[in-house]
Write a protein that holds these residues in place. Structure first.
Motif, mmCIF file in Angstrom:
data_model
loop_
_atom_site.group_PDB
_atom_site.id
_atom_site.type_symbol
_atom_site.label_atom_id
_atom_site.label_comp_id
_atom_site.label_asym_id
_atom_site.label_seq_id
_atom_site.Cartn_x
_atom_site.Cartn_y
_atom_site.Cartn_z
ATOM 1 N N ARG A 1 2.393 1.876 -3.443
ATOM 2 C CA ARG A 1 1.420 2.489 -4.354
ATOM 3 C C ARG A 1 1.250 3.978 -4.056
ATOM 4 O O ARG A 1 1.107 4.799 -4.968
ATOM 5 N N CYS A 2 1.258 4.343 -2.783
ATOM 6 C CA CYS A 2 1.125 5.754 -2.397
ATOM 7 C C CYS A 2 2.316 6.573 -2.891
ATOM 8 O O CYS A 2 2.156 7.699 -3.354
ATOM 9 N N HIS B 1 0.843 -1.202 0.000
ATOM 10 C CA HIS B 1 0.000 0.000 0.000
ATOM 11 C C HIS B 1 0.880 1.254 0.000
ATOM 12 O O HIS B 1 0.606 2.219 -0.730
ATOM 13 N N GLU C 1 4.234 5.926 -5.494
ATOM 14 C CA GLU C 1 4.119 6.075 -6.945
ATOM 15 C C GLU C 1 3.025 7.078 -7.317
ATOM 16 O O GLU C 1 3.165 7.850 -8.255
ATOM 17 N N HIS C 2 1.928 7.073 -6.576
ATOM 18 C CA HIS C 2 0.819 7.990 -6.852
ATOM 19 C C HIS C 2 1.218 9.449 -6.629
ATOM 20 O O HIS C 2 0.755 10.340 -7.340
ATOM 21 N N ASN C 3 2.092 9.698 -5.645
ATOM 22 C CA ASN C 3 2.505 11.062 -5.317
ATOM 23 C C ASN C 3 3.704 11.540 -6.126
ATOM 24 O O ASN C 3 4.221 12.622 -5.868
ATOM 25 N N GLY C 4 4.181 10.762 -7.046
ATOM 26 C CA GLY C 4 5.242 11.237 -7.934
ATOM 27 C C GLY C 4 6.641 10.876 -7.501
ATOM 28 O O GLY C 4 7.588 11.541 -7.895
ATOM 29 N N TRP D 1 6.852 12.147 -1.778
ATOM 30 C CA TRP D 1 6.173 11.461 -0.671
ATOM 31 C C TRP D 1 6.785 11.853 0.671
ATOM 32 O O TRP D 1 6.071 12.178 1.620
#
Length: 99
Positions: A57-58, A54, A60-63, A68
């Motif tokens: 994934r966070c 999880h 990667e989602h935040n760039g 992050w």
């Protein structure tokens, strides 16, 4: 700090196994931790962390790792992640001063 995500702070949870006869016994739910090398753009090198899927994934989602770490509060981060965060801040400040 075993069995705890270094980037999100996600750790183990405690619950019950419930049988067909409704007998309850304690059990532990562990996060899905992976040892991952994440690349820092500001530092120009990879850092290894124990991260939950999880959390990965966070990130990667935040760039990426840099974004992050800069957005996340220090209370959630491990000591190692806090050190990397300080290095990233310092590298970004030096890059802005040079530009």
């Amino acid at each position: 700090m075993s069995r705890v995500c270094e980037l999100t702070g996600k750790g183990r949870l405690v619950g019950n196994n419930v049988s067909h006869a409704n007998n309850r016994t304690k059990r532990v739910f562990l996060p899905n931790l992976q040892k991952v090398s994440l690349i820092s753009d500001a530092l120009g090198r990879a850092e290894t962390f124990k991260v939950s899927t999880h959390g990965l994934r966070c990130v990667e989602h935040n760039g990426g790792l840099d974004n992050w770490l800069l957005k996340t509060k220090n209370e959630k981060l491990s000591d190692k992640a806090q050190k990397v965060k300080r290095k990233i801040k310092k590298a970004r400040e030096q890059a802005e001063a040079a530009a």
